[in-house]
Design an enzyme around this catalytic site. Structure first.
Site, short mmCIF file in Angstrom:
data_model
loop_
_atom_site.label_atom_id
_atom_site.label_comp_id
_atom_site.label_asym_id
_atom_site.label_seq_id
_atom_site.Cartn_x
_atom_site.Cartn_y
_atom_site.Cartn_z
N GLU A 3 2.80 -0.65 -13.06
CA GLU A 3 1.72 0.34 -12.95
C GLU A 3 1.66 1.23 -14.19
O GLU A 3 0.59 1.57 -14.67
CB GLU A 3 1.90 1.21 -11.71
N TYR A 86 -1.17 9.25 -8.74
CA TYR A 86 -1.60 7.86 -8.62
C TYR A 86 -0.39 6.91 -8.54
O TYR A 86 -0.27 6.13 -7.61
CB TYR A 86 -2.51 7.47 -9.79
N ASP A 103 -8.39 6.08 -7.68
CA ASP A 103 -8.45 5.88 -9.12
C ASP A 103 -9.81 6.37 -9.64
O ASP A 103 -10.68 6.78 -8.87
CB ASP A 103 -8.16 4.43 -9.51
#
Length: 131
Positions: A3, A86, A103
């Site tokens: 990520e 996030y 997002d």
């Protein structure tokens, strides 16, 4: 790790760098043992060289406070240097904790649909996100 590397780029661009990263640093201890500048050099093609120090700091916290295990809750993940909502929520989901992940693209759609004026970083708009 994936990520972090996938921020603002494509999977095709990340794939070879990710593979080199895990080959060079197969464990958190391996990553903690090298200077941040070495990691920065590897991440530089992705434009993430500035995150190398935060990544290294996070690894040190994980080794010291979590016995080398990645924290499993959003709150614990948010305590790591350089980890925002996030990434914390993506990781929490991976550990079976259902957390909404907002997002920029989803935030843009919600703002347009509901007519919300948003800030520059749309996914951080308080009107769209709840703790």
């Amino acid at each position: 790790m994936a990520e972090l590397l996938l921020q603002k780029t494509t999977a095709a661009t990340v794939a070879p760098i990710y593979q080199e990263f895990v080959d060079r640093y197969p464990t958190l201890s391996d990553l903690a043992a090298v200077p941040a500048a070495e990691v920065a050099s590897l991440l530089q093609p992705l434009g993430l060289f500035f995150r190398a120090q935060k990544l290294r700091e996070s690894v040190l916290v994980i080794l010291e406070h979590y016995q080398g295990n990645v924290p499993r809750t959003e709150a614990q993940l948010l305590e790591l240097p350089g980890v925002g909502k996030y990434i914390a929520r993506v990781c929490a989901n991976a550990f079976g904790q259902p957390k909404a992940v907002l997002d920029t693209n989803v935030a843009r759609i919600l703002q347009r649909f509901f007519g919300i004026d948003g800030g520059k970083v749309k996914s951080r708009e308080a009107k769209l996100s709840r703790s």
